[in-house]
Design a protein around this motif. Sequence first.
Motif, PDB file in Angstrom:
ATOM      1  N   ASP A   1      -7.480  -1.287  -4.357  1.00 28.31           N
ATOM      2  CA  ASP A   1      -7.136  -0.682  -3.074  1.00 28.31           C
ATOM      3  C   ASP A   1      -7.993  -1.257  -1.952  1.00 28.31           C
ATOM      4  O   ASP A   1      -7.526  -1.480  -0.831  1.00 28.31           O
ATOM      5  CB  ASP A   1      -7.311   0.839  -3.122  1.00 28.31           C
ATOM      6  CG  ASP A   1      -6.207   1.518  -3.920  1.00 28.31           C
ATOM      7  OD1 ASP A   1      -5.208   0.836  -4.240  1.00 28.31           O
ATOM      8  OD2 ASP A   1      -6.342   2.723  -4.224  1.00 28.31           O
ATOM      9  N   SER A   2      -9.266  -1.494  -2.265  1.00 30.04           N
ATOM     10  CA  SER A   2     -10.173  -2.032  -1.264  1.00 30.04           C
ATOM     11  C   SER A   2      -9.761  -3.447  -0.853  1.00 30.04           C
ATOM     12  O   SER A   2      -9.753  -3.790   0.332  1.00 30.04           O
ATOM     13  CB  SER A   2     -11.605  -2.038  -1.799  1.00 30.04           C
ATOM     14  OG  SER A   2     -12.497  -2.545  -0.842  1.00 30.04           O
ATOM     15  N   ASP A   3      -9.395  -4.272  -1.841  1.00 30.43           N
ATOM     16  CA  ASP A   3      -8.948  -5.633  -1.543  1.00 30.43           C
ATOM     17  C   ASP A   3      -7.701  -5.622  -0.657  1.00 30.43           C
ATOM     18  O   ASP A   3      -7.599  -6.382   0.314  1.00 30.43           O
ATOM     19  CB  ASP A   3      -8.652  -6.386  -2.838  1.00 30.43           C
ATOM     20  CG  ASP A   3      -9.914  -6.780  -3.590  1.00 30.43           C
ATOM     21  OD1 ASP A   3     -11.011  -6.639  -3.014  1.00 30.43           O
ATOM     22  OD2 ASP A   3      -9.794  -7.223  -4.751  1.00 30.43           O
ATOM     23  N   LEU A   4      -6.754  -4.762  -1.013  1.00 26.74           N
ATOM     24  CA  LEU A   4      -5.517  -4.678  -0.244  1.00 26.74           C
ATOM     25  C   LEU A   4      -5.795  -4.215   1.183  1.00 26.74           C
ATOM     26  O   LEU A   4      -5.180  -4.707   2.135  1.00 26.74           O
ATOM     27  CB  LEU A   4      -4.540  -3.719  -0.926  1.00 26.74           C
ATOM     28  CG  LEU A   4      -3.160  -3.573  -0.263  1.00 26.74           C
ATOM     29  CD1 LEU A   4      -2.447  -4.917  -0.187  1.00 26.74           C
ATOM     30  CD2 LEU A   4      -2.310  -2.559  -1.032  1.00 26.74           C
ATOM     31  N   ALA A   5      -6.746  -3.293   1.342  1.00 27.48           N
ATOM     32  CA  ALA A   5      -7.085  -2.801   2.678  1.00 27.48           C
ATOM     33  C   ALA A   5      -7.676  -3.910   3.535  1.00 27.48           C
ATOM     34  O   ALA A   5      -7.364  -4.028   4.722  1.00 27.48           O
ATOM     35  CB  ALA A   5      -8.070  -1.639   2.568  1.00 27.48           C
ATOM     36  N   ILE A   6      -8.521  -4.749   2.943  1.00 28.57           N
ATOM     37  CA  ILE A   6      -9.121  -5.851   3.693  1.00 28.57           C
ATOM     38  C   ILE A   6      -8.059  -6.842   4.135  1.00 28.57           C
ATOM     39  O   ILE A   6      -8.036  -7.292   5.290  1.00 28.57           O
ATOM     40  CB  ILE A   6     -10.193  -6.563   2.835  1.00 28.57           C
ATOM     41  CG1 ILE A   6     -11.357  -5.616   2.554  1.00 28.57           C
ATOM     42  CG2 ILE A   6     -10.700  -7.820   3.543  1.00 28.57           C
ATOM     43  CD1 ILE A   6     -12.306  -6.129   1.505  1.00 28.57           C
ATOM     44  N   VAL A   7      -7.149  -7.196   3.233  1.00 29.12           N
ATOM     45  CA  VAL A   7      -6.097  -8.155   3.558  1.00 29.12           C
ATOM     46  C   VAL A   7      -5.186  -7.609   4.651  1.00 29.12           C
ATOM     47  O   VAL A   7      -4.839  -8.309   5.613  1.00 29.12           O
ATOM     48  CB  VAL A   7      -5.281  -8.517   2.303  1.00 29.12           C
ATOM     49  CG1 VAL A   7      -4.085  -9.395   2.666  1.00 29.12           C
ATOM     50  CG2 VAL A   7      -6.165  -9.240   1.291  1.00 29.12           C
ATOM     51  N   SER A   8      -4.785  -6.356   4.517  1.00 24.69           N
ATOM     52  CA  SER A   8      -3.891  -5.780   5.517  1.00 24.69           C
ATOM     53  C   SER A   8      -4.597  -5.621   6.857  1.00 24.69           C
ATOM     54  O   SER A   8      -3.990  -5.759   7.923  1.00 24.69           O
ATOM     55  CB  SER A   8      -3.338  -4.434   5.033  1.00 24.69           C
ATOM     56  OG  SER A   8      -4.366  -3.517   4.761  1.00 24.69           O
TER      57      SER A   8
ATOM     58  N   ASN B   1      -5.995 -14.480  -5.461  1.00 18.39           N
ATOM     59  CA  ASN B   1      -5.796 -13.052  -5.260  1.00 18.39           C
ATOM     60  C   ASN B   1      -5.493 -12.752  -3.799  1.00 18.39           C
ATOM     61  O   ASN B   1      -4.583 -11.979  -3.474  1.00 18.39           O
ATOM     62  CB  ASN B   1      -7.039 -12.284  -5.709  1.00 18.39           C
ATOM     63  CG  ASN B   1      -6.835 -10.777  -5.676  1.00 18.39           C
ATOM     64  OD1 ASN B   1      -5.733 -10.269  -5.883  1.00 18.39           O
ATOM     65  ND2 ASN B   1      -7.915 -10.045  -5.404  1.00 18.39           N
ATOM     66  N   PHE B   2      -6.240 -13.389  -2.891  1.00 17.48           N
ATOM     67  CA  PHE B   2      -5.971 -13.189  -1.469  1.00 17.48           C
ATOM     68  C   PHE B   2      -4.567 -13.685  -1.121  1.00 17.48           C
ATOM     69  O   PHE B   2      -3.823 -13.009  -0.395  1.00 17.48           O
ATOM     70  CB  PHE B   2      -7.005 -13.923  -0.608  1.00 17.48           C
ATOM     71  CG  PHE B   2      -6.794 -13.735   0.868  1.00 17.48           C
ATOM     72  CD1 PHE B   2      -7.386 -12.676   1.536  1.00 17.48           C
ATOM     73  CD2 PHE B   2      -5.982 -14.603   1.589  1.00 17.48           C
ATOM     74  CE1 PHE B   2      -7.186 -12.482   2.904  1.00 17.48           C
ATOM     75  CE2 PHE B   2      -5.765 -14.423   2.945  1.00 17.48           C
ATOM     76  CZ  PHE B   2      -6.369 -13.358   3.602  1.00 17.48           C
ATOM     77  N   ALA B   3      -4.203 -14.863  -1.626  1.00 22.34           N
ATOM     78  CA  ALA B   3      -2.886 -15.427  -1.323  1.00 22.34           C
ATOM     79  C   ALA B   3      -1.767 -14.498  -1.791  1.00 22.34           C
ATOM     80  O   ALA B   3      -0.757 -14.314  -1.092  1.00 22.34           O
ATOM     81  CB  ALA B   3      -2.751 -16.798  -1.979  1.00 22.34           C
ATOM     82  N   ARG B   4      -1.954 -13.882  -2.957  1.00 22.66           N
ATOM     83  CA  ARG B   4      -0.935 -12.972  -3.486  1.00 22.66           C
ATOM     84  C   ARG B   4      -0.809 -11.735  -2.605  1.00 22.66           C
ATOM     85  O   ARG B   4       0.298 -11.309  -2.253  1.00 22.66           O
ATOM     86  CB  ARG B   4      -1.305 -12.570  -4.914  1.00 22.66           C
ATOM     87  CG  ARG B   4      -0.359 -11.556  -5.552  1.00 22.66           C
ATOM     88  CD  ARG B   4      -0.821 -11.200  -6.962  1.00 22.66           C
ATOM     89  NE  ARG B   4      -2.156 -10.617  -6.961  1.00 22.66           N
ATOM     90  CZ  ARG B   4      -2.421  -9.344  -6.699  1.00 22.66           C
ATOM     91  NH1 ARG B   4      -1.424  -8.511  -6.381  1.00 22.66           N
ATOM     92  NH2 ARG B   4      -3.662  -8.882  -6.733  1.00 22.66           N
ATOM     93  N   LEU B   5      -1.949 -11.163  -2.242  1.00 24.17           N
ATOM     94  CA  LEU B   5      -1.927  -9.964  -1.403  1.00 24.17           C
ATOM     95  C   LEU B   5      -1.419 -10.282   0.001  1.00 24.17           C
ATOM     96  O   LEU B   5      -0.695  -9.481   0.602  1.00 24.17           O
ATOM     97  CB  LEU B   5      -3.331  -9.359  -1.321  1.00 24.17           C
ATOM     98  CG  LEU B   5      -3.888  -8.794  -2.634  1.00 24.17           C
ATOM     99  CD1 LEU B   5      -5.338  -8.357  -2.459  1.00 24.17           C
ATOM    100  CD2 LEU B   5      -3.039  -7.620  -3.114  1.00 24.17           C
TER     101      LEU B   5
ATOM    102  N   ARG C   1      -6.544 -19.368   6.605  1.00 20.43           N
ATOM    103  CA  ARG C   1      -6.158 -20.617   5.932  1.00 20.43           C
ATOM    104  C   ARG C   1      -7.039 -20.867   4.712  1.00 20.43           C
ATOM    105  O   ARG C   1      -6.537 -21.162   3.619  1.00 20.43           O
ATOM    106  CB  ARG C   1      -6.275 -21.795   6.900  1.00 20.43           C
ATOM    107  CG  ARG C   1      -5.763 -23.128   6.327  1.00 20.43           C
ATOM    108  CD  ARG C   1      -6.223 -24.311   7.139  1.00 20.43           C
ATOM    109  NE  ARG C   1      -7.677 -24.505   7.045  1.00 20.43           N
ATOM    110  CZ  ARG C   1      -8.257 -25.093   6.007  1.00 20.43           C
ATOM    111  NH1 ARG C   1      -7.540 -25.520   4.972  1.00 20.43           N
ATOM    112  NH2 ARG C   1      -9.565 -25.237   5.993  1.00 20.43           N
ATOM    113  N   VAL C   2      -8.362 -20.726   4.891  1.00 20.51           N
ATOM    114  CA  VAL C   2      -9.295 -20.990   3.799  1.00 20.51           C
ATOM    115  C   VAL C   2      -9.064 -20.034   2.634  1.00 20.51           C
ATOM    116  O   VAL C   2      -9.022 -20.447   1.464  1.00 20.51           O
ATOM    117  CB  VAL C   2     -10.748 -20.882   4.312  1.00 20.51           C
ATOM    118  CG1 VAL C   2     -11.734 -20.872   3.147  1.00 20.51           C
ATOM    119  CG2 VAL C   2     -11.067 -22.041   5.249  1.00 20.51           C
TER     120      VAL C   2
END
Length: 293
Positions: free
Chosen positions: A183-190, A218-222, A210-211
């Motif tokens: 959930d934390s990862d998704l929150a950062i990406v959004s 994982n970032f690219a997927r989210l 870009r980086v």
Amino acid sequence: MGAMATKAGAGLGATIRAWRERLSPSTVGLPSARTRRAAGLRREELAERAGVSVDYVVRLEQGRATAPSAQVVASLARALRLTVPERDHLYRMAGLVPPHDDLIPDDIPPGVRRVLNRLGDVAVAVFAADWRMIWWNPGWAALLGDPSTTPPELRNFARERFPVGSDAVRIASWPVAVRNSADSDLAIVSDLRRATVRFPDDARLAELIRVLTVGNANFARLWASGAVGAHREDHKTIEHPEVGPVEVDCDVLTDGESDLKIVILSALPGSAHAARLRLALAADIDGAPSRTC
């Protein structure tokens, strides 16, 4: 009748008039004569400052002109000395999309800084809209380690959570576990996705996206999921080298105008972790002062 009056009082014309009447003539360099009957600026004074006709200001305030152009709205916002939220509200009332800010600000408003300096018994850090760390207090350095050992351009929470290759970005000197990392990862990406809409021309943000998209699967997927949201709260366990594990609540407050993120780490009052937090703050291993990066 009451509902109609309320609606009219909240409209474009009534709002412009309210903003005009609250603006002191002396604020814009005009003499404050005792004979003035207007509470604030006169219509002709606003018209001159905004570069429009007095008749047009009259028609706006009377509701006979309801669709000013973006150029006129921008001129009125400057003439009325509106804040960013007020400016955006004026655009929306005129049926227009508010303008985007060009670059992510790294400045902390004086009032916010005064409040931060009074939060002595918690760990606090401030991040820009792209999650670059721009300020921390001594409590943060004592609890998590001194972030100044990491170069400013790499002092980024998103870079830490989504590492790229062998680039070990650290803004915490010792391990930090998150209760719900997904959930934390998704929150950062959004959160970063929101920032790209708010600051579409910011080169630093574009390079970060870009980086991370190229270098972290994982970032690219989210990122591809299209989620939009904001990072607000979390629960973390910090493995402090002197006092042991410290469980803290992580609350994120956002400054509305610049989208600064104020991250506050605190422990449940009266708990063993609150006692450990106090010990950690007293230990101050690095002795690092609060600083702006």
